[in-house]
Design a protein around this motif. Structure first.
Motif, mmCIF file in Angstrom:
data_model
loop_
_atom_site.group_PDB
_atom_site.id
_atom_site.type_symbol
_atom_site.label_atom_id
_atom_site.label_comp_id
_atom_site.label_asym_id
_atom_site.label_seq_id
_atom_site.Cartn_x
_atom_site.Cartn_y
_atom_site.Cartn_z
ATOM 1 N N ALA A 179 0.831 -1.214 0.000
ATOM 2 C CA ALA A 179 0.000 0.000 0.000
ATOM 3 C C ALA A 179 0.861 1.259 0.000
ATOM 4 C CB ALA A 179 -0.934 -0.017 1.203
ATOM 5 N N LEU A 180 2.036 1.202 0.615
ATOM 6 C CA LEU A 180 2.908 2.374 0.648
ATOM 7 C C LEU A 180 3.438 2.693 -0.748
ATOM 8 C CD1 LEU A 180 4.364 4.593 2.187
ATOM 9 C CD2 LEU A 180 6.168 2.932 2.739
ATOM 10 N N ASP A 181 3.694 1.659 -1.540
ATOM 11 C CA ASP A 181 4.101 1.905 -2.928
ATOM 12 C C ASP A 181 3.037 2.716 -3.655
ATOM 13 O OD1 ASP A 181 6.498 0.602 -2.712
ATOM 14 O OD2 ASP A 181 5.847 -1.246 -3.716
ATOM 15 N N ALA A 182 1.779 2.405 -3.372
ATOM 16 C CA ALA A 182 0.683 3.134 -4.024
ATOM 17 C C ALA A 182 0.693 4.607 -3.628
ATOM 18 C CB ALA A 182 -0.652 2.488 -3.682
ATOM 19 N N VAL A 183 0.975 4.885 -2.358
ATOM 20 C CA VAL A 183 1.080 6.281 -1.923
ATOM 21 C C VAL A 183 2.228 6.981 -2.643
ATOM 22 C CG1 VAL A 183 1.736 7.748 0.035
ATOM 23 C CG2 VAL A 183 -0.018 6.000 0.328
ATOM 24 N N GLN A 184 3.378 6.303 -2.708
ATOM 25 C CA GLN A 184 4.534 6.916 -3.355
ATOM 26 C C GLN A 184 4.286 7.162 -4.845
ATOM 27 O OE1 GLN A 184 7.332 3.860 -2.019
ATOM 28 N NE2 GLN A 184 8.335 5.362 -0.689
ATOM 29 N N LEU A 185 3.603 6.241 -5.481
ATOM 30 C CA LEU A 185 3.289 6.414 -6.898
ATOM 31 C C LEU A 185 2.260 7.530 -7.101
ATOM 32 C CD1 LEU A 185 3.214 2.666 -7.961
ATOM 33 C CD2 LEU A 185 4.781 4.421 -8.842
ATOM 34 N N THR A 186 1.386 7.716 -6.141
ATOM 35 C CA THR A 186 0.444 8.836 -6.208
ATOM 36 C C THR A 186 1.208 10.158 -6.218
ATOM 37 O OG1 THR A 186 -1.306 7.598 -5.086
ATOM 38 C CG2 THR A 186 -1.471 10.000 -5.051
ATOM 39 N N ALA A 230 4.309 10.523 -7.158
ATOM 40 C CA ALA A 230 5.045 10.591 -8.429
ATOM 41 C C ALA A 230 4.140 11.077 -9.549
ATOM 42 C CB ALA A 230 5.618 9.213 -8.765
ATOM 43 N N GLY A 231 2.911 10.583 -9.575
ATOM 44 C CA GLY A 231 1.962 11.033 -10.590
ATOM 45 C C GLY A 231 1.635 12.509 -10.454
ATOM 46 N N ILE A 232 1.453 12.969 -9.216
ATOM 47 C CA ILE A 232 1.164 14.390 -8.978
ATOM 48 C C ILE A 232 2.343 15.250 -9.413
ATOM 49 C CG2 ILE A 232 0.836 16.106 -7.154
ATOM 50 C CD1 ILE A 232 -0.883 13.973 -5.691
ATOM 51 N N ASN A 233 3.555 14.796 -9.106
ATOM 52 C CA ASN A 233 4.735 15.565 -9.504
ATOM 53 C C ASN A 233 4.849 15.666 -11.020
ATOM 54 O OD1 ASN A 233 5.586 16.159 -6.908
ATOM 55 N ND2 ASN A 233 6.817 14.304 -6.722
ATOM 56 N N ALA A 234 4.473 14.603 -11.740
ATOM 57 C CA ALA A 234 4.473 14.656 -13.205
ATOM 58 C C ALA A 234 3.379 15.589 -13.718
ATOM 59 C CB ALA A 234 4.289 13.254 -13.785
ATOM 60 N N LEU A 235 2.301 15.689 -12.966
ATOM 61 C CA LEU A 235 1.173 16.534 -13.358
ATOM 62 C C LEU A 235 1.494 18.023 -13.288
ATOM 63 C CD1 LEU A 235 -1.925 16.805 -13.984
ATOM 64 C CD2 LEU A 235 -2.309 16.604 -11.509
ATOM 65 N N ARG A 236 2.437 18.394 -12.421
ATOM 66 C CA ARG A 236 2.677 19.814 -12.150
ATOM 67 C C ARG A 236 3.006 20.616 -13.416
ATOM 68 N NH1 ARG A 236 2.891 20.235 -6.639
ATOM 69 N NH2 ARG A 236 3.589 18.366 -5.519
ATOM 70 N N GLN A 237 3.657 19.980 -14.391
ATOM 71 C CA GLN A 237 4.024 20.682 -15.612
ATOM 72 C C GLN A 237 2.787 21.074 -16.429
ATOM 73 O OE1 GLN A 237 6.551 18.445 -18.215
ATOM 74 N NE2 GLN A 237 6.706 20.061 -19.765
ATOM 75 N N HIS A 238 1.669 20.409 -16.159
ATOM 76 C CA HIS A 238 0.512 20.525 -17.036
ATOM 77 C C HIS A 238 -0.694 21.162 -16.339
ATOM 78 C CE1 HIS A 238 2.869 18.045 -19.736
ATOM 79 N NE2 HIS A 238 3.075 17.212 -18.720
ATOM 80 N N VAL A 239 -0.416 22.038 -15.401
ATOM 81 C CA VAL A 239 -1.471 22.803 -14.740
ATOM 82 C C VAL A 239 -1.138 24.284 -14.861
ATOM 83 C CG1 VAL A 239 -2.070 20.955 -13.129
ATOM 84 C CG2 VAL A 239 -0.346 22.654 -12.468
ATOM 85 N N LYS A 251 -7.817 15.140 -12.006
ATOM 86 C CA LYS A 251 -6.522 14.610 -12.449
ATOM 87 C C LYS A 251 -5.733 14.038 -11.273
ATOM 88 C CE LYS A 251 -6.142 17.656 -16.466
ATOM 89 N NZ LYS A 251 -5.351 18.692 -17.171
ATOM 90 N N VAL A 252 -5.804 14.690 -10.121
ATOM 91 C CA VAL A 252 -5.130 14.186 -8.929
ATOM 92 C C VAL A 252 -5.746 12.854 -8.491
ATOM 93 C CG1 VAL A 252 -4.737 14.622 -6.463
ATOM 94 C CG2 VAL A 252 -4.366 16.453 -8.139
ATOM 95 N N ILE A 253 -7.057 12.791 -8.516
ATOM 96 C CA ILE A 253 -7.732 11.529 -8.176
ATOM 97 C C ILE A 253 -7.322 10.427 -9.143
ATOM 98 C CG2 ILE A 253 -9.995 10.391 -8.057
ATOM 99 C CD1 ILE A 253 -11.119 13.097 -7.047
ATOM 100 N N ASN A 254 -7.177 10.775 -10.414
ATOM 101 C CA ASN A 254 -6.741 9.778 -11.397
ATOM 102 C C ASN A 254 -5.322 9.298 -11.126
ATOM 103 O OD1 ASN A 254 -9.138 9.671 -12.831
ATOM 104 N ND2 ASN A 254 -8.541 11.278 -14.281
ATOM 105 N N CYS A 255 -4.469 10.179 -10.572
ATOM 106 C CA CYS A 255 -3.117 9.739 -10.175
ATOM 107 C C CYS A 255 -3.214 8.624 -9.139
ATOM 108 C CB CYS A 255 -2.316 10.906 -9.625
ATOM 109 S SG CYS A 255 -1.817 12.145 -10.840
#
Length: 396
Positions: free
Chosen positions: A199-206, A208-217, A261-265
């Protein structure tokens, strides 16, 4: 009595009550309480306002430390002044709680405006309302008050806050606070990790996804968060992990897009790891402040009249989030920030600001804030056409 003379009289009345207003600030400062626990502060304010003949409902809207005090008639404008009185945790003072955001100052200022206006009531029609609004720093009770109709009959709301600059167009971002929880499968992290779902991997990947999203907001968006739960032992694959994420944007409409988009991460992290994801809103959702140009014009003129200049009116300055944004969506609201006069004054929420929140510098600005709010309110009470102009601006 003409408006100019009435404003002059109001300032003289404020000076008569200046020590009483300072005592209110001092009492609340010396009795700091966290949000939803402000029993001493709210009771103190209620008892004080009762001394001036106000009718009080306390608790209010099923919120233990909220209240509504009012006096006046139904023949004119209903103007509300919003008191805050919750403190912040985490300081080195006794108990760790302190008014490093100056809510003691806010409570004293809005209270002061009400008692000064009450002494002038013979000169205008309308109703003076003081609404005690708890927990601005945490859950944001103004949101609950809005949902329960507390502002449905309010024509105009006023509040002032200490900040780094004098600002009549405060930028406050809409905000949603989301907690994502992932549930996996525990396993020994060394002998058979392949049998676990982390479950912690899922948090970390969340993250990571948010950090990738930052360029596109858009540039107004802010996304920040913490890991609130990450497992119990390093030799066990975590079967439960959580993170709290705050998503902010200048407008609620943009926030809704980014939030999805954050929820989708988090959904993607769930797919990648196999951990089941759920989420909830752990605090009230805050709306952006809806500005009213007519109120801003009135407030700027009255701030200048009481000696406050160098006023920001173009949306510059720091941007956080506040539950008064929700109030501004349902009734015209004038939220103003005032800077203390002095050099190298710490910012609010810094521990060093505790030395200023109840100081002579704060009191000097407190009296100016009361005078400016009272004079602005008098213009509205005495001019039905002005009130209609404010309402038309709000409905645009």
């Amino acid at each position: 009595m003409i408006l100019k003379d009435l404003k002059y009289l109001s300032c003289k009345i404020e000076e008569v009550f200046s020590k009483e207003i300072e005592k209110i600030s001092d009492f609340i400062f010396k009795n700091p309480e966290l949000g939803e626990e402000e029993y001493i502060s709210s009771r103190y304010l209620v008892d004080k306002i009762l001394e001036y003949g106000f009718k009080v409902e306390y608790p209010y809207c099923d919120i233990d430390t909220a209240f509504r005090a009012e006096i006046g008639d139904e023949e004119g404008a209903v103007i509300a002044f919003l008191a805050e009185y919750d403190a912040l945790p985490g300081y080195s003072v006794e108990g760790g709680i302190g008014h490093a955001c100056g809510h003691n100052w806010i409570a004293a200022g809005t209270f002061g405006a009400c008692i000064v206006l009450n002494k002038l009531k013979e000169y205008f029609k309308g109703k003076i309302v003081l609404i005690g609004t708890p927990a601005e720093e945490s859950t944001g009770s103004k949101c609950d008050l809005v949902k329960r109709g507390a502002f449905n009959d309010i024509d105009v709301a006023f509040q002032m806050h200490i900040e780094a600059v004098n600002n009549i167009q405060v930028k406050a971002l809409a905000m949603d606070s989301i907690e994502f929880t992932f549930r996996g499968v525990p396993a020994h992290a060394a002998s058979h990790p392949h049998m676990g779902v982390n479950a912690l991997d899922a948090v970390q990947l969340t993250f990571a996804g948010i950090n990738a999203l930052r360029q596109h907001v858009t540039s107004d968006v802010r996304i920040h968060g913490i890991v609130s739960e990450g497992g119990m032992a390093p030799n066990v694959v975590p079967d439960k992990a959580s993170c709290k994420i705050c998503v902010r944007a200048e407008k609620r409409s943009n926030l809704e897009i980014v939030k999805e988009k954050v929820i989708n991460c988090a959904k993607g992290a769930s797919l990648m790891t196999g951990a089941k994801m759920s989420y909830n809103y752990y605090e009230n959702s805050f709306d952006n402040i809806k500005h009213n140009k007519v109120l801003q014009r009135i407030m700027k003129e009255n701030l200048i009249e009481v000696g406050i200049t160098n006023i920001y009116d173009n949306g510059d300055g720091p941007a956080g989030s506040t539950d008064i944004g929700n109030v501004s969506q349902v009734c015209p609201t004038m939220y103003t920030e005032l800077a203390l006069d002095g050099d190298d004054i710490p910012r609010v929420h810094e521990e060093e600001f505790l030395d200023y929140a109840n100081s002579k510098l704060a009191y000097d600005k407190l009296h100016q804030s009361v005078k400016a709010m009272v004079c602005a309110a008098l213009e509205i009470y005495l001019n039905k056409d002005l009130l209609e102009e404010i309402k038309q601006e709000h409905n645009i």
